[in-house]
Each structure stands twice: as structure tokens, then as C-alpha cells.
Design a protein around this motif. Structure first.
Motif, PDB file in Angstrom:
ATOM      1  N   VAL A 147       4.793  23.273  -1.050  1.00  0.00           N
ATOM      2  CA  VAL A 147       5.044  21.915  -1.957  1.00  0.00           C
ATOM      3  C   VAL A 147       6.559  21.527  -2.110  1.00  0.00           C
ATOM      4  O   VAL A 147       7.083  22.587  -2.488  1.00  0.00           O
ATOM      5  N   THR A 148       6.803  20.287  -1.803  1.00  0.00           N
ATOM      6  CA  THR A 148       8.185  20.023  -2.055  1.00  0.00           C
ATOM      7  C   THR A 148       8.294  18.503  -2.224  1.00  0.00           C
ATOM      8  O   THR A 148       7.220  17.878  -2.273  1.00  0.00           O
ATOM      9  N   SER A 149       9.594  18.280  -2.253  1.00  0.00           N
ATOM     10  CA  SER A 149       9.890  16.721  -2.622  1.00  0.00           C
ATOM     11  C   SER A 149      10.179  15.893  -1.133  1.00  0.00           C
ATOM     12  O   SER A 149      10.325  16.445  -0.397  1.00  0.00           O
ATOM     13  N   ASP A 150      10.254  14.541  -1.407  1.00  0.00           N
ATOM     14  CA  ASP A 150      10.430  13.749   0.108  1.00  0.00           C
ATOM     15  C   ASP A 150      11.654  14.072   0.382  1.00  0.00           C
ATOM     16  O   ASP A 150      11.951  14.009   1.686  1.00  0.00           O
ATOM     17  N   THR A 151      12.726  14.170  -0.370  1.00  0.00           N
ATOM     18  CA  THR A 151      13.971  14.638  -0.144  1.00  0.00           C
ATOM     19  C   THR A 151      14.070  15.838   0.869  1.00  0.00           C
ATOM     20  O   THR A 151      15.018  15.937   1.873  1.00  0.00           O
ATOM     21  N   LEU A 152      13.090  16.814   0.525  1.00  0.00           N
ATOM     22  CA  LEU A 152      13.439  18.193   1.109  1.00  0.00           C
ATOM     23  C   LEU A 152      12.431  18.432   2.392  1.00  0.00           C
ATOM     24  O   LEU A 152      12.464  19.228   3.142  1.00  0.00           O
ATOM     25  N   ALA A 153      11.474  17.394   2.560  1.00  0.00           N
ATOM     26  CA  ALA A 153      10.498  17.258   3.463  1.00  0.00           C
ATOM     27  C   ALA A 153      10.935  17.708   4.874  1.00  0.00           C
ATOM     28  O   ALA A 153      10.548  18.292   5.768  1.00  0.00           O
ATOM     29  N   PRO A 154      12.018  16.938   5.259  1.00  0.00           N
ATOM     30  CA  PRO A 154      12.507  16.925   6.765  1.00  0.00           C
ATOM     31  C   PRO A 154      13.354  18.409   6.992  1.00  0.00           C
ATOM     32  O   PRO A 154      12.776  18.717   8.075  1.00  0.00           O
ATOM     33  N   ALA A 155      13.546  19.007   6.040  1.00  0.00           N
ATOM     34  CA  ALA A 155      14.112  20.503   6.326  1.00  0.00           C
ATOM     35  C   ALA A 155      12.754  21.333   6.578  1.00  0.00           C
ATOM     36  O   ALA A 155      12.740  22.336   7.411  1.00  0.00           O
TER      37      ALA A 155
END
Length: 187
Positions: A147-155
Motif C-alpha cells: 500500500v503506497t501513495s500515488d507519488t511513491l507508486a513509480p518507485a
């Protein structure tokens, strides 16, 4: 005390229950679940009391002054819904692991309680983790969900090919992303 409406009756009821267990007057439960044994009990006692407004179980304020405030009953209801998202939409079972790489937004705390409720192991991670850090945690824990945020999803997406145990990905944000389930929509 004034912050929580000075509801001494509610507090004393909870304390006396756990003191009676410590003194051997009540049997220690074989299984203890913080979500159902504590939060749900507080919600029940607030309903029974009914004379005062519900005390906040959760109160979050961001830098811009936006507030999220949940009573014990609301936190219980939301955590049951979140546990259902983890169990049904993500296919997680008791003992499965989920990695949460989120800033301290309300959903972070909600996931904590939902995991307790469902018997799912939460592995918290700071939003400062790099892709290498995320991969290590996913591999070492054999987590089935992240579970992560949209800003961390690319990583996270950059390490997906090496994450053989990962079955589902939840994003906490307003938008959508291909291959990701949106936590807020499912909730």
C-alpha cells in the motif's frame, strides 16, 4: 480530560475491566484483538452512555489545517471496511504480510487497525524509502500486498519484476493507476 469531554465513567469502566483481569477476577482471554476488544468496546460504551458526544478516537490535522476526526464507532466501522478490502479485494488471509509505504495520512492509521482486526501482519515503511529499500522489504517479508501513495507508486513499479510474492497493490490517492487498486474507492 477536557479534550475528551471529561468522560470519567467510560474510562473507569475500561480500566476496571482490565484491572479485574490483572487481579485474576476475570479470565485472561485466549485471544486478544485490540480492534475488537478495545476499540469496539469503547464504541459500545459510548453508545450506552449516550449523554455526551462521542470522544474522538482519531484526530488528524495536516499542515494546511485540514482535519479528519473519527469517533470510536467510526474508526471501528472504517477499519472493518478496510479489513474487508484487504481480505476480499486483495485476497489476504490471517498471517499474510502487507507493506505500507505511506506518509502519516489517516489511511496509515486505518490500515494499522484493519490489519490488527484481520490478523494481517503490517510492515510499516517511511515514505523516504528508495526503490532498493522497498524491494528489500518486499523480498525479505514475502509480502503479498503493498500500500503506497500515488507519488511513491513509480518507485514500487520499478521493482515489481523482482517482487515474486506480491499479489496486489493498493494506492492511497485521488487518481487511478494501471494495475493498482484504489484504496479510497474500495473503502
Amino acid at each position: 480530560r477536557t479534550f475528551h469531554g471529561n468522560n470519567r465513567l467510560l474510562t473507569s469502566q475500561i480500566i476496571s475491566h482490565y484491572e479485574s483481569i490483572n487481579q485474576g477476577k476475570k479470565e485472561l482471554p485466549e485471544y486478544f484483538n485490540f480492534a475488537s476488544d478495545v476499540l469496539d468496546e469503547w464504541a459500545r460504551l459510548e453508545k450506552v452512555d449516550g449523554k455526551k458526544p462521542a470522544n474522538p478516537a482519531f484526530w488528524w490535522v495536516n499542515d494546511e489545517g485540514k482535519e479528519v476526526k473519527w469517533s470510536f464507532e467510526e474508526l471501528g466501522s472504517l477499519s472493518r471496511k478496510a479489513a474487508n478490502v484487504l481480505s476480499e479485494a486483495c485476497g489476504l488471509q490471517r498471517g499474510d504480510r502487507v507493506v505500507a509505504v505511506l506518509p502519516r495520512v489517516p489511511e496509515w492509521w486505518l490500515l494499522n487497525v484493519a490489519c490488527m482486526r484481520a490478523g494481517i501482519v503490517l510492515i510499516p515503511g517511511t515514505s523516504q524509502l528508495t526503490a532498493k529499500d522497498i524491494l528489500y522489504r518486499l523480498q525479505a517479508s514475502k509480502a503479498k500486498c503493498i500500500v503506497t501513495s500515488d507519488t511513491l507508486a513509480p518507485a514500487v513499479e520499478s521493482v515489481l519484476p523482482d517482487s515474486q510474492f506480491l499479489k496486489s497493490k493498493l494506492i492511497v490517492g485521488q487518481g487511478s493507476r494501471d494495475g493498482w487498486l484504489n484504496f479510497k474507492e474500495l473503502l
